[in-house]
Design a protein around this motif. Structure first.
Motif, mmCIF file in Angstrom:
data_model
loop_
_atom_site.group_PDB
_atom_site.id
_atom_site.type_symbol
_atom_site.label_atom_id
_atom_site.label_comp_id
_atom_site.label_asym_id
_atom_site.label_seq_id
_atom_site.Cartn_x
_atom_site.Cartn_y
_atom_site.Cartn_z
ATOM 1 N N VAL A 7 38.409 36.482 52.017
ATOM 2 C CA VAL A 7 38.188 36.941 50.596
ATOM 3 C C VAL A 7 38.982 36.302 50.124
ATOM 4 C CG1 VAL A 7 38.777 38.737 48.991
ATOM 5 C CG2 VAL A 7 37.531 39.212 50.874
ATOM 6 N N LEU A 8 38.704 35.091 49.226
ATOM 7 C CA LEU A 8 39.949 34.199 48.488
ATOM 8 C C LEU A 8 40.280 35.190 47.289
ATOM 9 C CD1 LEU A 8 37.961 30.645 49.387
ATOM 10 C CD2 LEU A 8 40.270 32.097 50.480
ATOM 11 N N PHE A 9 41.128 34.399 46.731
ATOM 12 C CA PHE A 9 41.544 35.448 45.565
ATOM 13 C C PHE A 9 42.179 34.150 44.463
ATOM 14 C CE2 PHE A 9 42.608 38.682 48.074
ATOM 15 C CZ PHE A 9 41.558 40.005 47.969
ATOM 16 N N LYS A 10 41.994 34.749 43.073
ATOM 17 C CA LYS A 10 42.988 34.203 42.323
ATOM 18 C C LYS A 10 43.721 34.618 41.840
ATOM 19 C CE LYS A 10 38.957 30.740 41.425
ATOM 20 N NZ LYS A 10 37.777 29.731 40.076
ATOM 21 N N LEU A 11 45.185 34.857 42.422
ATOM 22 C CA LEU A 11 46.204 35.285 41.062
ATOM 23 C C LEU A 11 46.482 34.929 39.901
ATOM 24 C CD1 LEU A 11 47.795 36.113 44.711
ATOM 25 C CD2 LEU A 11 45.820 38.278 43.448
ATOM 26 N N GLU A 12 47.311 36.217 38.984
ATOM 27 C CA GLU A 12 47.541 35.670 37.763
ATOM 28 C C GLU A 12 48.918 34.949 37.996
ATOM 29 O OE1 GLU A 12 46.918 34.211 34.178
ATOM 30 O OE2 GLU A 12 45.562 35.932 34.821
ATOM 31 N N SER A 13 49.427 35.379 39.279
ATOM 32 C CA SER A 13 50.865 35.013 39.389
ATOM 33 C C SER A 13 51.079 35.091 40.923
ATOM 34 C CB SER A 13 52.052 36.032 39.384
ATOM 35 O OG SER A 13 51.982 36.559 37.806
ATOM 36 N N PRO A 14 50.724 33.991 41.062
ATOM 37 C CA PRO A 14 50.338 33.788 42.831
ATOM 38 C C PRO A 14 51.876 33.944 43.544
ATOM 39 C CG PRO A 14 49.769 31.594 41.978
ATOM 40 C CD PRO A 14 50.017 33.402 40.984
#
Length: 117
Positions: A7-14
């Motif tokens: 699973v790959l995520f686009k986090l708001e504040s990585p």
């Protein structure tokens, strides 16, 4: 055959240490769900992620174990209460891929120079 779940995520504040600690804590919790063989994850350190800045990789005993994990109360709660609020508002903030581990070997098949037919 083992199942790999990526699973790959686009986090708001990585780079937020609280978000990273939450994801690490969640991985430890979720790795204890029956049928999970291993779990790992971390922030992307390259520019190749096309906006995906965090990834997890899990291995399950079987397709049935992966399916049971998806509806397990601990997983459902973690995604709803912790992961979703941390996601970017960008389109497609999550990308998941599941496949059977075919254990591709990287050993060389060339014969040694001393081999003669």
């Amino acid at each position: 055959m083992p199942i790999v779940h990526i699973v790959l995520f686009k986090l708001e504040s990585p780079e937020d240490s609280k978000v990273l600690a939450m994801l690490k804590e969640g991985s430890q919790l979720l790795s204890k769900i029956p049928g999970v063989i291993s779990a790992s994850g971390g922030p992307n350190y390259t520019k190749r992620g096309k906006g995906y800045n965090y990834g997890i990789s899990m291995v399950f005993e079987s397709k049935e174990a992966e399916a049971a994990y998806q509806v397990h109360p601990d997983h459902v709660k973690f995604v709803k209460e912790r992961v979703r609020p941390a996601l970017s508002k960008a389109s497609d903030p999550v990308l998941a891929v599941d496949f059977e581990d075919m254990s591709i070997s990287t050993t060389s098949t060339t014969s040694s120079p001393q081999s003669k037919v």
